[in-house]
Enzyme design. Structure first.
Site, short mmCIF file in Angstrom:
data_model
loop_
_atom_site.label_atom_id
_atom_site.label_comp_id
_atom_site.label_asym_id
_atom_site.label_seq_id
_atom_site.Cartn_x
_atom_site.Cartn_y
_atom_site.Cartn_z
N TYR A 223 -12.40 7.83 -8.11
CA TYR A 223 -12.04 7.14 -6.86
C TYR A 223 -10.60 6.64 -6.89
CZ TYR A 223 -11.55 3.67 -3.28
OH TYR A 223 -11.05 2.96 -2.23
N HIS A 252 0.48 -7.02 -3.00
CA HIS A 252 -0.46 -6.20 -2.23
C HIS A 252 -0.16 -6.39 -0.74
CE1 HIS A 252 -5.00 -5.28 -1.38
NE2 HIS A 252 -4.28 -4.20 -1.32
N GLY A 277 -6.87 -4.72 7.16
CA GLY A 277 -5.95 -4.43 8.25
C GLY A 277 -4.51 -4.10 7.89
N ARG A 422 -10.00 -12.13 6.07
CA ARG A 422 -11.03 -11.84 7.07
C ARG A 422 -11.91 -13.07 7.14
NH1 ARG A 422 -13.62 -6.87 8.96
NH2 ARG A 422 -12.00 -5.56 8.07
P1 GDP Z 1 -6.37 -2.05 4.66
O1 GDP Z 1 -7.35 -1.56 3.65
O2 GDP Z 1 -5.97 -3.49 4.40
O3 GDP Z 1 -5.21 -1.15 4.83
O4 GDP Z 1 -7.15 -2.13 6.06
P2 GDP Z 1 -7.19 -1.11 7.30
O5 GDP Z 1 -5.98 -1.22 8.16
O6 GDP Z 1 -7.52 0.25 6.79
O7 GDP Z 1 -8.40 -1.70 8.11
C1 GDP Z 1 -9.66 -1.91 7.53
C2 GDP Z 1 -10.70 -2.08 8.61
O8 GDP Z 1 -10.37 -3.20 9.43
C3 GDP Z 1 -10.78 -0.87 9.54
O9 GDP Z 1 -12.12 -0.62 9.85
C4 GDP Z 1 -10.02 -1.32 10.77
O10 GDP Z 1 -10.47 -0.69 11.95
C5 GDP Z 1 -10.27 -2.83 10.80
N1 GDP Z 1 -9.13 -3.57 11.40
C6 GDP Z 1 -7.81 -3.40 11.11
N2 GDP Z 1 -7.03 -4.22 11.88
C7 GDP Z 1 -7.88 -4.92 12.65
C8 GDP Z 1 -7.69 -5.93 13.68
O11 GDP Z 1 -6.57 -6.35 14.00
N3 GDP Z 1 -8.82 -6.43 14.25
C9 GDP Z 1 -10.07 -6.00 13.90
N4 GDP Z 1 -11.12 -6.54 14.51
N5 GDP Z 1 -10.29 -5.04 12.97
C10 GDP Z 1 -9.21 -4.50 12.34
P1 PGA Z 2 -6.93 -0.77 0.16
O1 PGA Z 2 -7.23 -0.32 -1.34
O2 PGA Z 2 -8.26 -1.00 0.77
O3 PGA Z 2 -6.14 -2.04 -0.05
O4 PGA Z 2 -6.18 0.30 0.92
C1 PGA Z 2 -7.34 0.95 -1.82
C2 PGA Z 2 -8.37 0.99 -2.92
O5 PGA Z 2 -9.40 0.31 -2.80
O6 PGA Z 2 -8.14 1.71 -3.87
#
Ligand code: GDP
Ligand code: PGA
Ligand code: MN
Length: 612
Positions: A223, A252, A277, A422
């Site tokens: 993974y 991060h 997000g 969150r």
């Molecule tokens: P990362 O892992 O921090 O990069 O997070 P992502 O941008 O991939 O988002 C993770 C999850 O949170 C996804 O399912 C998105 O659709 C959701 N998400 C991201 N931004 C927002 C936001 O502003 N509001 C809500 N409600 N959900 C969000």
């Molecule tokens: P991310 O992490 O959710 O911050 O993008 C990637 C991972 O879990 O390896």
């Protein structure tokens, strides 16, 4: 054989010869063959052809040209935090929030795990650079791995190839990283013991870090976060420890350039925990007219003071490893466009005509889906079709909102940093820190509901200091001290610090804030604060917008919802202070005094009559 006693990243005479090191690892792991990667397009084509033949990669039909679906083993879908360990001579240097291991014991365990672990397999040698090759903030590494998926993904996520290899061969410092899926195909007599499978992995998993000798050993998982060792293992755990010693920061964070309607540009970084997000914010299409957001990075930021004393940041990666579920034309058009081709999709569902699908891609699932495990799926099953942590892996260059300066080796000057978890309750949409120490307090004490990016109970609220809980390669309290020191050194040039929360919920459990492109409204307020154009309300959470200062024209948001979003309730913050005290208690006298003073102040503000 001693595996960990050299320190290859120490400049000068100690840098070991990379060829001798590779020979040593091959002697231990006993692969059938050793192949050096050059990062070329031809090599990528060969690897893809091999992956398709082995059944690891399933080609997608047009329009996803050059894209593939990969299904992992069902028990290898996320980072394994309980089996991720930090080995330091003194346990206090790893700190209470890391899984500490004794370096000598851990080395013995690793020798046992890796002995013969690559029998019958290919060992690829992947020389890579984090950040533009040779750049002043960049770092070099070499990953050996017996996973084709890891080689391909490293080729997208980092700068793999001859340029990095030549610097390493010329004596530049580099971080060694050993990865094995732990799925040997032959026994010690060279007799085949089993056939290879599409996703080789091992029930035993161990992701090991030696920050003192700057080495990474990862066993049993394919993974992303466990196997692409340039990413979380190097660019966060090892690099954070390097940064503390050398006076820089590995965080991060996402990184964007914001341009206001007046044409003024700012660079904003944001620390949000995994699946909270970052990628979406980094690729935001602002809903506010006249505003532009350009992408520099979506996961990791390295920051260093420049000669003028300003904080300069690069994104050390070269690609995006993003969460697929929730990504759609509507929520994130840039990401959606970026996935047109040349993308590896992992653990997504598959449509009847062989394309990928995930929850949120379209409002209703198409008929005839096959789920991420390869089973026929229908909505009645009650299970998700794509794994909640299904991912896409794609080169940064495919991002339509990529900033032209994204790979400038000098980096960009950071104007503001956002800390966001969150949180269904308590934490307002946005609050500015009163000063640097308060900002470090906001970062150190942030909390978030657990997501599918790591194994465990989804939804549970945990403290996640700086969104680095699983990623700080040393004592987290020392990380806070390091931030306080950096603030002192930056002085007037320090970026402004904010907390944000896109995830506050109403009584019915719906999100109060529409999020995604609407987060540009928060950015506008952040910029207005940077420019000294608006006042704010002093609350226990920090300096919160007055309702009239947040532009919510054109969104469907009730007045009460807006007020709730901007509320920092003293009673909530009194509870918050208790949670913070519990966190701090873990660290004893290692908690820096200015943060204890912040906690005291929070107690007064949340117990007292302060408010508007
Ligand atoms: P990362 O892992 O921090 O990069 O997070 P992502 O941008 O991939 O988002 C993770 C999850 O949170 C996804 O399912 C998105 O659709 C959701 N998400 C991201 N931004 C927002 C936001 O502003 N509001 C809500 N409600 N959900 C969000
Ligand atoms: P991310 O992490 O959710 O911050 O993008 C990637 C991972 O879990 O390896
Ligand atoms: Mn992401």
């Amino acid at each position: 054989m001693t595996l960990i006693d050299d320190n290859p990243t120490t400049t000068g005479s100690e840098v070991p010869d990379v060829h001798a090191w590779v020979a040593r690892i091959a002697e231990l792991t006993k692969p059938a063959r050793v192949v050096w990667c050059d990062g070329s397009g031809a090599e990528r084509h060969r690897l893809i052809a091999m992956g398709v033949r082995k059944g690891t990669l399933e080609p997608l039909p047009e329009p996803h040209y050059g894209s593939y679906l990969v299904r992992s083993a069902p028990d290898d879908v996320a980072r394994v935090e309980d089996r991720t360990v930090i080995a330091t001579t003194d346990p206090d240097d790893a700190g209470p929030t890391n899984n500490w291991r004794d370096p000598v014991d851990l080395e013995a365990e690793l020798v046992e795990l890796f002995d013969g672990s690559m029998r019958g397999r290919t060992m690829w040698v992947v020389p890579f650079s984090m950040g533009p090759v040779g750049g002043p903030i960049s770092q070099l590494g070499v990953q050996v791995t017996d996973s084709l998926y890891a080689v391909l993904s490293m080729g997208t996520m980092t700068r793999v190839g001859t340029a990095a290899r030549e610097l390493i061969e010329a004596g530049a410092p580099w971080v060694p990283a050993v990865h094995s899926v732990g799925y040997p195909l032959e026994d010690e007599f060279g007799q085949p013991v089993r056939e290879d499978v599409a996703w080789p992995s091992n029930e035993t998993k161990l992701i090991a870090h030696f920050p003192e000798s700057r080495q990474i050993w990862s066993f049993g998982s394919g993974y992303g976060g466990n196997a692409l060792l340039g990413k979380k293992c190097f660019a966060l755990r090892i690099a954070s420890a390097m940064g503390r010693e050398e006076g820089w920061l590995a965080e991060h964070m996402l990184l964007v350039r914001v341009t206001s309607p007046e044409g003024r540009q700012y660079h904003v970084a944001g620390a949000f925990p995994s699946a909270c997000g970052k990628t979406n914010f980094a690729m935001m299409t602002p809903s506010l007219p006249g505003w532009k957001v350009e992408t520099l990075g979506d996961d990791i930021v390295w920051m260093r003071r420049d000669e003028q004393g300003r904080l300069r940041a690069i994104n050390p990666e070269a690609g995006f490893f993003g969460v697929a579920p929730g990504t759609s034309e509507a929520t994130n058009p840039a990401a959606h466009q970026m996935l047109w081709g040349n993308t590896i999709f992992t653990n997504c569902a598959q449509t009847a005509d062989g394309d990928v699908w995930w929850e949120g891609l379209t409002p209703t699932p198409p008929l005839g889906l096959v789920d991420w495990t390869g089973q026929p799926w229908s909505p009645e099953s009650g299970r998700p079709a794509a794994h909640p942590n299904a991912r896409f892996t794609v080169a940064a260059e495919q991002c339509p909102t990529l900033a032209d300066s994204w790979d400038d080796p000098e980096g960009v000057v950071v104007d503001a940093i956002l800390f966001g978890g969150r949180r269904a309750t308590t934490v307002p949409l946005v609050a500015q820190a009163r000063d640097w120490a308060h900002g470090v307090f906001l970062g150190a004490t942030m909390a978030s509901e657990k997501t599918a990016a790591a194994e465990g109970v989804v939804g549970e609220v945990r403290r996640d200091p700086f969104a680095m809980l699983p990623f700080t390669g040393y004592n987290a309290a020392d990380h806070w001290s390091h931030w306080l020191e950096q603030g002192e050194l930056l002085g007037e040039n320090a970026p402004a610090l904010f907390s944000v929360n896109w995830f506050r919920k109403d009584a019915d459990g719906g999100f109060l804030w529409p999020g995604f492109g609407e987060n540009s409204r928060v950015l506008e307020w952040v910029v207005a604060r940077l420019e000294g154009r608006v006042d704010a309300v002093d609350t226990p959470a920090g300096l919160v917008p007055r309702t009239e200062d947040l532009d919510v024209a054109g969104i469907d948001l009730a007045r009460e919802a807006l007020e709730e979003l901007l509320t920092a309730d003293p009673a909530d913050y009194a509870r918050e202070a208790d949670g913070v005290a519990e966190l701090f208690a873990l660290f004893g006298d290692r908690v820096p005094a200015p943060l204890l003073a912040q906690l005291e102040e929070l107690r007064q503000r949340s117990g007292g009559a302060l408010g508007a």
